[in-house]
Design an enzyme around this catalytic site. Structure first.
Site, PDB file in Angstrom:
ATOM      1  N   ASP A 114       0.860  -1.186   0.000  1.00  0.00           N
ATOM      2  CA  ASP A 114       0.000   0.000   0.000  1.00  0.00           C
ATOM      3  C   ASP A 114       0.895   1.235   0.000  1.00  0.00           C
ATOM      4  OD1 ASP A 114       0.961   0.221   2.543  1.00  0.00           O
ATOM      5  OD2 ASP A 114      -0.906  -0.287   3.539  1.00  0.00           O
ATOM      6  N   ASP A 148      -8.058  -7.409   1.126  1.00  0.00           N
ATOM      7  CA  ASP A 148      -7.012  -7.624   2.133  1.00  0.00           C
ATOM      8  C   ASP A 148      -7.516  -7.145   3.481  1.00  0.00           C
ATOM      9  OD1 ASP A 148      -5.290  -5.062   3.308  1.00  0.00           O
ATOM     10  OD2 ASP A 148      -6.515  -4.580   1.572  1.00  0.00           O
TER      11      ASP A 148
END
EC number: 2.4.2.29
Length: 380
Positions: free
Chosen positions: A95, A269
Site C-alpha cells: 500500500d 485484504d
C-alpha cells in the site's frame, strides 16, 4: 509498454454478476476473487511463507509506511527487494502508506505537495508526498504498488470530500509520473469519495482517464455501516474498466468478502484474521468462537469440525484455549493459521459458486450457518 499486471476474466456468475478471473503478476498467476493476507512488516504475524503457500495464499500485502521507518526501504532494496528479503516467491502488493499517515499520526498537515506528520514510533517530523511514496515502493519492489491518496475520515462533509478527491486525483497523476519501474510493477489508482455517489463518479472518471493497470476502492471499512459499504460498491464498481482488476482495501470479514465479490470486487485484504486470532477469536463454518471462554476448557473437538487445516487436524479447542490463556505464542500461531486458512478457503468456495452460477445461494447458506442472519449479528 507491457504492463506487468494483467487481469483475465474467465466467467461472470449468472446469478449475481460476480467475476471469476485470473490475476497475472511477475511472480505468478492467481485466481480471483482472492483474499490477500497482510504482512505489515514483511511478515504475516506468526506465520511462515511455507505455511502461507500450503494454505494457498497467492498475493500478500506489506506496508510502505512501516517498512520505510523500519528497516528502511534502502535496506530492503539492498537485499534484492521484498521477495528476496522475506523469502516469498509469489505476488506482493504494497500500500502507499497513506492510510497509516492519516490514521496513526495525531499531528498531520495536508498540503498540495504532500503530508507533514509525526513518526508514531518516536515523534520525529516526517513528510510523505506522492513522489516519495512511489520512490519507496519502487525500492521495495512489490508486484503491485498503490498510488498515494488522502484517506478522509468517516463521516466527512461533501465539501471536504470533494476537495479531497480532487487532490487525490492530482496526486495519482504525480504518482504515475514518478513511477520508475512500470514494466516490473503495476501501479493501481484508488477511487475515493466516501458515500457520495457523485464524488465516487468524479473520482473514478479522473482515475480511469489516467489508465492505471488496476483500480482500488478506498475509503470503505472505516466505520460506516455494512449497508453503506454495499451501496457504495454497487454504484462504484460499474464505473471501473471490466478488463482491469478491482481491489477493495482493508476488508476481511467473511460477509463482506462474499458481498464484495457479488458487487464485482476481485481482491481483498485485511489484518482481521491474524488480529482476532491473537485475541483468541476464530472464524468457523458455524460462526465465531471466542476460544478463551470457559465453555471450551473441556472441549476436545477441533476449532471447526468442517475445516481440514493443520490446526483443526491436530489440536483441540481445550488445548488451544489453554495456550491462549497462558499467553503461549504457539496458541496464537494456531489461531492465526486457522483464520487465514478459513478466509483463503472461503474465497475458493466463492470461486466455485461463481463457476456453478450459484453465488447468491451460497451466500444464503453461508450466512445462515455462520449466524450473519441473526439479529445483532457480530461483524465476523
Amino acid at each position: 509498454m507491457t504492463t506487468p499486471i494483467r487481469f483475465e476474466l474467465i466467467k461472470t456468475c449468472r446469478q449475481t454478476g460476480a467475476r471469476l478471473g485470473i490475476l497475472h503478476t511477475p511472480h505468478g498467476s492467481f485466481e480471483t476473487p482472492m483474499f490477500m493476507p497482510v504482512g505489515t512488516l514483511a511478515t504475516v504475524k506468526t506465520l511462515s511463507p511455507e505455511e502461507l503457500k500450503e494454505m494457498g495464499a497467492g498475493v500478500i500485502l506489506s506496508n510502505t509506511y512501516h517498512l520505510w521507518l523500519r528497516p528502511g526501504h534502502d535496506i530492503v532494496e539492498e537485499a534484492g527487494g521484498l521477495h528476496a528479503f522475506m523469502n516469498w516467491d509469489r505476488g506482493i502488493l504494497t500500500d502507499s502508506g497513506g492510510f497509516q499517515v492519516f490514521s496513526l499520526s495525531e499531528f498531520r498537515r495536508i498540503e498540495e505537495e504532500g503530508v507533514y506528520f509525526r513518526n508514531h514510533l518516536n515523534g520525529d517530523k516526517l513528510f510523505l508526498s506522492p513522489e516519495k511514496a512511489v520512490e519507496i515502493q519502487n525500492a521495495l519492489g512489490a508486484d503491485i504498488i498503490m498510488a498515494f491518496d488522502e484517506c478522509p475520515p468517516y463521516p466527512a462533509t461533501y465539501e471536504y470530500m470533494k476537495q479531497s478527491i480532487e487532490r487525490t486525483s492530482r496526486w495519482a497523476e504525480r504518482c504515475l509520473k514518478a513511477h520508475r519501474r512500470p514494466n516490473e510493477q503495476g501501479l493501481f489508482g484508488i477511487v475515493q469519495g466516501g458515500e457520495y455517489e457523485e464524488l465516487r463518479r468524479q473520482s473514478a472518471r479522473d482515475l480511469v482517464s489516467l489508465d492505471f493497470p488496476g483500480y482500488a476502492v478506498g475509503g470503505l471499512s472505516v466505520g460506516e455501516p455494512k449497508e453503506v459499504m454495499n451501496r457504495v460498491l454497487e454504484f462504484t464498481t460499474p464505473l471501473l474498466p471490466a478488463d482491469k482488476p478491482r481491489y477493495l482495501m482493508g476488508v476481511g470479514s467473511p460477509d463482506s468478502l462474499i458481498d464484495g465479490a457479488i458487487r464485482g470486487i476481485d481482491m481483498f485484504d485485511c489484518v482481521l484474521p491474524t488480529r482476532i486470532g491473537r485475541n483468541g477469536t476464530v472464524m468457523t463454518s458455524e460462526g465465531r468462537v471466542v476460544i478463551k471462554n470457559a465453555q471450551y476448557a473441556r472441549d476436545f473437538s477441533p476449532l471447526d469440525p468442517n475445516c481440514d487445516c493443520y490446526t483443526c487436524r491436530n489440536y483441540t479447542r481445550a488445548y488451544i484455549r489453554h495456550l491462549i490463556k497462558c499467553d503461549e505464542t504457539f496458541g496464537i500461531r494456531l489461531t492465526s493459521y486457522h483464520n487465514v486458512y478459513f478466509l483463503i478457503k472461503l474465497m475458493e468456495q466463492v470461486r466455485q459458486a461463481i463457476r456453478e452460477d450459484r453465488l447468491a445461494d451460497f451466500r444464503e447458506e453461508f450466512f445462515e450457518c455462520y449466524g450473519f442472519n441473526k439479529p445483532n449479528a457480530k461483524n465476523f
